[in-house]
Design a protein around this motif. Structure first.
Motif, short mmCIF file in Angstrom:
data_model
loop_
_atom_site.label_atom_id
_atom_site.label_comp_id
_atom_site.label_asym_id
_atom_site.label_seq_id
_atom_site.Cartn_x
_atom_site.Cartn_y
_atom_site.Cartn_z
N TYR A 488 -75.90 11.07 -75.69
CA TYR A 488 -75.35 9.90 -75.02
C TYR A 488 -74.38 8.99 -76.15
CZ TYR A 488 -77.43 11.47 -70.68
OH TYR A 488 -77.98 12.06 -69.65
N SER A 489 -73.34 8.40 -75.79
CA SER A 489 -72.69 7.46 -76.18
C SER A 489 -73.22 6.31 -76.60
CB SER A 489 -71.24 7.78 -75.87
OG SER A 489 -70.61 8.83 -75.69
N TYR A 490 -72.80 5.50 -77.56
CA TYR A 490 -73.15 4.28 -77.87
C TYR A 490 -72.11 3.87 -78.95
CZ TYR A 490 -75.10 5.20 -82.82
OH TYR A 490 -75.11 5.50 -83.96
N ILE A 491 -72.02 2.44 -79.12
CA ILE A 491 -71.05 2.08 -79.98
C ILE A 491 -71.49 1.63 -81.24
CG2 ILE A 491 -69.41 0.07 -80.30
CD1 ILE A 491 -69.13 -0.54 -77.21
N ALA A 492 -71.11 2.31 -82.46
CA ALA A 492 -71.63 2.08 -83.81
C ALA A 492 -71.27 1.20 -84.53
CB ALA A 492 -71.65 3.60 -84.41
N VAL A 493 -71.90 0.93 -85.79
CA VAL A 493 -71.40 -0.15 -86.87
C VAL A 493 -70.43 0.61 -87.71
CG1 VAL A 493 -71.96 -1.69 -88.45
CG2 VAL A 493 -73.44 -1.31 -86.69
N GLY A 496 -62.70 2.00 -86.92
CA GLY A 496 -61.54 2.99 -86.30
C GLY A 496 -62.46 3.92 -85.31
N SER A 497 -62.20 4.99 -85.41
CA SER A 497 -62.79 6.00 -84.39
C SER A 497 -64.40 6.40 -84.55
CB SER A 497 -62.10 7.24 -84.40
OG SER A 497 -62.29 7.77 -85.78
N LYS A 498 -64.92 5.91 -85.69
CA LYS A 498 -66.10 6.03 -86.03
C LYS A 498 -66.96 5.24 -85.14
CE LYS A 498 -66.31 9.58 -89.21
NZ LYS A 498 -67.00 10.71 -88.94
N GLN A 499 -66.37 4.15 -84.58
CA GLN A 499 -67.30 3.37 -83.84
C GLN A 499 -67.85 3.87 -82.74
OE1 GLN A 499 -63.98 0.05 -84.08
NE2 GLN A 499 -65.68 -0.92 -83.10
N HIS A 500 -67.22 5.08 -82.05
CA HIS A 500 -67.72 6.09 -81.05
C HIS A 500 -68.69 6.82 -81.62
CE1 HIS A 500 -67.44 9.16 -77.73
NE2 HIS A 500 -68.48 8.40 -77.58
N ASN A 501 -70.17 6.85 -81.19
CA ASN A 501 -71.01 7.85 -81.84
C ASN A 501 -71.86 8.27 -80.62
OD1 ASN A 501 -72.14 9.57 -83.76
ND2 ASN A 501 -73.27 7.81 -84.70
N MET A 502 -72.65 9.34 -80.85
CA MET A 502 -73.42 10.00 -80.04
C MET A 502 -74.79 10.27 -80.46
SD MET A 502 -70.78 12.48 -77.76
CE MET A 502 -71.80 12.38 -76.34
N ALA A 503 -75.87 10.42 -79.71
CA ALA A 503 -77.14 10.54 -80.21
C ALA A 503 -77.85 11.23 -79.14
CB ALA A 503 -77.89 9.30 -80.70
N ARG A 504 -78.64 12.05 -79.39
CA ARG A 504 -79.79 12.64 -78.59
C ARG A 504 -81.16 12.06 -78.83
NH1 ARG A 504 -77.79 17.83 -77.28
NH2 ARG A 504 -76.34 18.49 -78.52
N GLY A 895 -60.12 6.35 -90.60
CA GLY A 895 -59.06 5.69 -89.84
C GLY A 895 -59.42 5.96 -88.47
N GLY A 896 -58.19 5.94 -87.76
CA GLY A 896 -58.33 6.19 -86.20
C GLY A 896 -58.56 4.81 -85.53
N THR A 897 -58.35 4.96 -84.20
CA THR A 897 -58.59 3.82 -83.15
C THR A 897 -59.62 4.16 -82.38
OG1 THR A 897 -56.18 3.56 -83.26
CG2 THR A 897 -57.22 2.61 -81.61
N PHE A 898 -60.57 3.07 -82.22
CA PHE A 898 -61.61 3.36 -81.04
C PHE A 898 -61.17 3.18 -79.73
CE2 PHE A 898 -65.05 1.01 -78.90
CZ PHE A 898 -65.85 1.76 -78.77
N ASP A 899 -61.77 4.34 -79.01
CA ASP A 899 -61.02 4.11 -77.51
C ASP A 899 -62.64 3.60 -76.87
OD1 ASP A 899 -60.47 4.51 -74.96
OD2 ASP A 899 -59.86 6.94 -75.28
N GLY A 900 -62.29 2.42 -76.42
CA GLY A 900 -63.57 1.72 -75.89
C GLY A 900 -64.03 2.39 -74.33
N SER A 901 -62.87 3.13 -73.81
CA SER A 901 -63.28 3.86 -72.60
C SER A 901 -64.19 4.88 -72.82
CB SER A 901 -62.05 4.46 -71.90
OG SER A 901 -61.17 5.45 -72.85
N VAL A 903 -66.86 4.92 -74.26
CA VAL A 903 -68.48 4.36 -74.23
C VAL A 903 -68.52 3.38 -72.78
CG1 VAL A 903 -70.15 3.55 -75.28
CG2 VAL A 903 -68.42 4.66 -76.41
N SER A 904 -68.98 3.87 -71.64
CA SER A 904 -69.04 2.75 -70.55
C SER A 904 -70.00 1.92 -70.94
CB SER A 904 -69.20 3.80 -69.32
OG SER A 904 -70.61 4.43 -69.51
#
Length: 993
Positions: A488-493, A496-504, A895-901, A903-904
């Motif tokens: 499942y997704s969460y917003i990481a520290v 850029g795009s690395k703000q989106h992370n997932m964990a089991r 780099g990259g851009t974080f897509d907030g959509s 992570v609901s």
């Protein structure tokens, strides 16, 4: 006022299940029907901070980022870094001789790295200036203000000198045996004294001293000073020029029986040799001379006699005829220098003695009271538990007609505690040792939750498997949720795009020595896009801590959750039988730490005994003491940092660093009968989750010293609460055994210490006032850390100078004060060992530590200061297949851009309603309720709802409305097929008994 306090109370709220990100953390929406929901279990935050903890225009956390304007351009405009702030301009001025193209040629490319380099150089210049001031004060100030040469009187004990009529001459052995070993001998009786003009005008009857003859004059064998070959003593052996007039100390005057008149020293022995012991009749001058014979200072007595007061020639005659030299008085500059040295020595030694005394008081008296077993009922009364049977957070429902209220008194002394273990690249032995020691603690297994977070799919150097695989092999997985749970997704520290992370999230138990501890294993696996990278999912230790902190903040305040938070909520509830609201304490340890069996109990006791304690730590000892010389030099350093530094700070409740390898925090606390968030405080979590840092100061705070920075945040946010040290709670950890790893570790620690103390010294409302305040102590710690290289160099210089130059003969008192102060600072820890804690085995380790002082005070600080702009963890944690230049910039700086959509963010009731709708449609969610049959659309059995472990609340949420936390559940709970609308007044969660 924070956003979570700004929303006024409302009676109804509409819950959006569309999954869109709401721009406000606590939305105000309306609806006209009751719906699925839950109450926030905390009433309000407790805080005292008005200004942001990180002074930056680009500080961005998850909350602020999602609440800000949409689109990257708007975000960039709001958080764009000002290029005209004072520190930036100052750093550019200090490095103006290094233009950008020169830095490019030195492989320092890009505006960010170049600015970091400029700030590093500026900080180094400031440290150099401070060190230069220390060197100047210790080495050069006293000689500058009080020089030993340049015309000063010659000292009485100067080698190779004789005294004739108050003047020092160099000896000449050829003149006779009297001149063989003169060293300050007065040989005036051997020479003819020149006539004294002032005596020629006096009357011999009234002033008999004016015409006294020396023994050689009476015998007629006087030597003539002129032509004797004696040369005035105008230069000392060291080359300093001096005035040949002799200078006497008061001790020398006392020993020789001389008399002081004004600033002149008189030898009246020739007068009494001639006139004997019998006084002259009717002669007041003779009477006065005999009176002052036994007095050292005679100026006032002579001035009171008319024969001297009314006749200036008599006074001058007495001084000129019997002069033996002058008083060895210091100039005003020498006195100022000496007083300044005394003041500094008193301050430094006073602080050290105060720290010693306070540390002893804490160890002998306070620490034992903190760790003692508390009285259960007294502890409950202290937090407002007693006689409040309905004041709970949890409710248990056995059927429609019966509801058992779980009273907090039933919790007792075993508070629900999270045992957080953050893992990265440790080996199997370290991981197992840590987990076994946590399981073996003498604490009820059902009240502790082993919460393990693996920071990415990492394979440590030399490990046969990845860290997550090693952990999975140790845990007995609960098959309720399967062997391969969905990530499942969460917003990481990160940026850029690395703000989106997932964990089991894996659920199970860890068994050891008869203990079976509930265990949650969170494996940060990363997004599919980073699967091919060297360290997928890796975001750093701070991100691992924030998974837990954000989870409790959102649960306790009923804030919007990420999918990972909701997954954790369900699995913690299933595993523990209570909802996460029940947890009050979190113990944080690293994956290479072995906790003593009684440590957890002792730390919980301290939390019971003093409700103002918000965080504490125990003593960290070294497990591999004798592995190498590198480990041996660290033993006493670890010991003294705890039993001197942290023990002293504990007296004031202000331990400035709770080590991340072994510390405990309150998640929430009682205040005035209500719960307030502590570690879960939104102010703390928001600042700690800052994910875009643009200055050297912020990066050293957040990327290198997250443990110390978290302590700083807590102290700044809760100035009326306490951070303490519990000596009886002990753990052991493995320290670096090679110098490269030690160098890397201390680089991070020293740099984070400098920058955290810079933050903490600005807190004005810490305990105490002026020199007796924690703020002053923090300032001294900051300065002493910065000038460590200068202090050790000047100490070595002074010791060598004392040996080689034999300064014990001509060093001034101020110089000796400086030497004594430095030596006291260095050898002071021995007093701690011998007088206070009676740990005699540490005397040997103290000797090893003192021999390594040049490493501790010079090599490590200088290396750390020059690497202010290195934000990597270096050789401390090595992994297979990782490396590259990006390592220097920390975690998640891609780099990259974080897509907030992606992570609901929804509230608990929104996630729960979505699941209910899927259930109503016959879509079973196996990862949540594999054992619960799907009810048909026509079923409305309350028992079936309870079987799914879902609870229903009145559809109202007000973050500011005072709540008494009384949880009730009415019997009028119904379910409808079409709208899935439920009615009730339940405001909490229930344990499954």
């Amino acid at each position: 006022m924070s956003s979570y306090e700004a929303t006024p109370p409302t009676d109804t709220v509409t819950l959006d299940v569309s999954g869109a990100v709401d721009p406000y953390p606590f939305p105000r929406r309306t609806m006209t029907r009751r719906t699925l929901g839950r109450k926030g279990t905390l009433v309000r935050p407790e805080r005292y901070v008005n200004s942001p903890l990180l002074r930056t225009q680009t500080m961005r956390s998850t909350r602020r980022m999602l609440a800000g304007p949409a689109g990257p351009d708007a975000s960039a405009n709001i958080f764009a870094k000002s290029e005209f702030d004072t520190w930036t301009i100052f750093s550019k001025m200090m490095t103006c001789c290094f233009p950008a193209f020169c830095l490019n040629c030195c492989n320092i490319k890009g505006a960010g790295p170049q600015q970091a380099w400029r700030e590093k150089v500026t900080l180094c210049w400031i440290i150099v200036i401070l060190c230069a001031f220390v060197v100047f004060f210790i080495v050069a100030l006293n000689p500058l203000l009080c020089p030993t040469g340049t015309g000063a009187p010659v000292p009485i004990d100067a080698a190779g000198g004789i005294i004739v009529f108050g003047t020092m001459y160099r000896t000449n052995p050829a003149l006779g045996p009297e001149f063989t070993n003169p060293r300050g001998s007065d040989l005036s009786d051997l020479f003819q004294q020149p006539p004294v003009a002032a005596c020629q005008q006096l009357n011999a009857t009234t002033y008999p001293f004016a015409f006294v003859q020396s023994p050689c004059q009476q015998a007629g064998n006087c030597r003539q000073l002129a032509g004797s070959g004696l040369k005035p003593f105008d230069r000392l052996d060291g080359g300093e020029s001096v005035d040949p007039l002799v200078a006497y100390t008061w001790d020398e005057i006392e020993a020789r029986g001389y008399v002081v008149v004004k600033d002149s020293v008189l030898n009246l022995k020739p007068y009494f040799d001639q006139f004997g012991r019998q006084p002259l009749p009717n002669n007041p001058v003779d009477a006065v001379l005999r009176r002052i014979r036994n007095r050292r200072e005679a100026t006032r007595i002579l001035n009171n006699l008319p024969e001297f007061a009314m006749n200036r020639e008599a006074f001058d005659c007495l001084v000129d005829k019997y002069v033996a030299g002058q008083i060895a008085a210091q100039d005003a500059s020498c006195i100022i220098s000496y007083l300044f040295s005394i003041i500094v020595a008193v301050i430094v030694l006073g602080v050290l003695l105060s720290r010693f005394v306070m540390a002893v008081i804490f160890d002998w008296f306070i620490s034992h009271r903190l760790a003692r077993t508390p009285n259960q009922f007294a502890s409950a009364a202290a937090v407002g538990y007693a006689n409040r049977s309905n004041d709970t957070e949890l409710t248990y429902i056995s059927d429609r007609k019966k509801m058992d209220i779980m009273n907090p008194n039933d919790i007792g002394l075993d508070l629900y505690t999270v045992l957080l273990v953050t893992c990265y690249s440790e080996g199997e032995a370290s991981l197992r040792t840590t987990m076994e020691s946590m399981a073996a603690t003498d604490y009820t297994d059902s009240r502790k939750l082993l919460f393990i977070i693996a920071d990415g799919l990492i394979t440590g150097k030399g490990n046969p498997k990845s860290t997550p695989d090693l952990l999975l092999d140790m845990i007995e997985i609960d098959q309720t949720f399967g062997d391969n749970p969905k990530p499942y997704s969460y917003i990481a520290v990160a940026s850029g795009s690395k703000q989106h992370n997932m964990a089991r999230v894996y659920v199970g138990h860890f068994s050891h020595a008869g203990h079976r501890v509930p265990t949650i294993l969170v494996i940060k696996c990363g997004t599919p896009e980073e699967a091919s990278e060297a360290k997928p999912g890796n975001r750093g230790k701070r991100d691992s801590q924030l998974i837990l902190m954000n989870f409790f903040t959102r649960v306790l305040l009923n804030d919007r959750m990420t999918p990972l938070d909701f997954d954790l909520f369900r699995k913690v509830h299933h595993l523990m039988g209570v909802t996460p609201d029940f947890f009050e304490i979190v113990l944080m340890v690293d994956a290479d730490t072995k906790v003593a069996p009684d440590s957890l109990r002792l730390m919980i006791n301290a939390m019971h005994n003093d409700q103002l304690i918000m965080g504490l730590c125990g003593e960290t000892r070294i497990a591999n003491k004798t592995q190498s010389w590198v480990t041996m030099i660290q033993v006493f350093e670890y010991y003294i940092s705890h039993h001197l530094g942290k023990a002293f700070e504990s007296v004031f409740g202000g331990v400035t660093c709770l080590p991340g390898c072994f510390c405990m925090y309150r998640i929430k606390a009682r205040k005035d009968g209500e719960w307030v968030p502590i570690l879960a405080n939104p102010d703390v979590v928001e600042t700690y989750s800052t994910n875009e840092v643009d200055t050297l100061h912020q990066k050293n705070l957040l990327l290198l010293g997250e443990d110390r920075f978290l302590t700083t945040l807590m102290l700044r946010t809760f100035t009326n609460r306490k951070m303490v040290f519990i000596p009886r709670a002990v753990c052991k950890t493995v320290v670096p055994d090679d110098f490269a790893t030690l160098l890397s570790q201390r680089r991070r620690w020293i740099n984070s210490t400098i920058h955290n103390l810079m933050e903490l010294v600005l807190v004005n409302n810490l305990c105490g006032t002026f020199c007796f305040s924690m703020q002053f102590i923090v300032l001294l710690d900051l300065i002493s850390t910065a000038v460590l290289p200068a202090s050790i160099l000047t100490t070595i210089y002074l010791i060598i100078n004392a040996i080689v130059s034999n300064v014990n003969k001509d060093a001034d008192p101020g110089q000796w004060l400086n030497i004594g102060t430095l030596l006291f600072v260095i050898f002071f820890p021995s007093l701690i060992v011998v007088l206070s804690f009676r740990r005699w085995q540490y005397i040997m380790w103290m000797g090893v530590y003192i021999l390594a002082l040049p490493i501790w005070n010079f090599v490590l600080p200088v290396y750390a200061f020059w690497h202010f702009d290195d934000f990597s963890w270096g050789a401390t944690r090595q992994v297979t297949g990782a490396g590259g230049a990006s390592e220097k910039n920390g975690h998640g700086n891609e780099g990259g851009t974080f897509d907030g959509s992606k992570v609901s963010l929804k509230r608990w009731e929104e996630y729960e309603r979505a699941w209910r709708r899927n259930v109503a449609k016959g879509k079973q969610m196996a990862e949540y309720h594999p054992r619960t049959p799907s009810p048909s659309p026509t079923e409305s059995s309350h028992a079936d709802l309870l079987a799914g472990q879902t609870y229903y609340a009145e559809g109202r949420y007000s973050p500011t409305r005072p709540q008494q936390l009384v949880h009730q559940f009415s019997n009028s709970v119904s379910s409808s097929e079409a709208g899935s609308t439920y009615h009730g007044s339940y405001q909490g969660y229930g344990p499954v008994k």
